[in-house]
Design a protein around this motif. Structure first.
Motif: not given
Length: 137
Positions: A54-71
């Protein structure tokens, strides 16, 4: 935004979302156990896997939306979202059960999504570099 609606529906549905299929899930697990699937694959494992998924898409989209943020920052964001969901369930939904293990599995899903996004962005950059260097030759 499109992913926020299903997440909110699952998170804040008044009763557990798996309640209507709990009998089928138990029967399916029984069938699988009878046919060689290890017994440690049980309802708890299925629920944890569903929370991660359920949360894999949350992390994926957030990482694409904020590319300068670390994992790990995306993971902290997932933990914040999950914590808010669990708090909401605890305060307002008496048929639901707030659980620290849900926060942990949801956070794990967000981290996995962030790592997959980072790898795909890295691969995209590598492919672009290979294409540029092949055109220069």
């Amino acid at each position: 935004m499109a992913m926020a609606v299903p997440l909110a529906l699952v998170a804040f549905w008044p009763s557990p979302v798996d309640k209507p299929i709990s009998g089928q899930l138990a029967a399916t697990l029984g069938f699988l156990h009878h046919h060689g699937v290890p017994r440690w694959i049980n309802y708890t494992i299925v629920e944890a896997g569903a929370n991660i998924a359920l949360f894999i898409p949350v992390g994926f989209v957030a990482a694409l939306a904020f590319p300068l943020k670390k994992w790990w920052q995306i993971g902290a964001f997932g933990m914040l979202i999950s914590g808010c969901i669990e708090l909401g369930q605890f305060l307002f939904l008496h048929d639901r059960f707030a659980s620290p293990s849900d926060v942990m599995t949801n956070t794990s899903g967000a981290v996995i999504g962030a790592l997959v996004a980072a790898l795909s962005m890295q691969e995209g950059r590598a492919a672009a570099f290979r294409q540029r260097t092949s055109q220069e030759k």
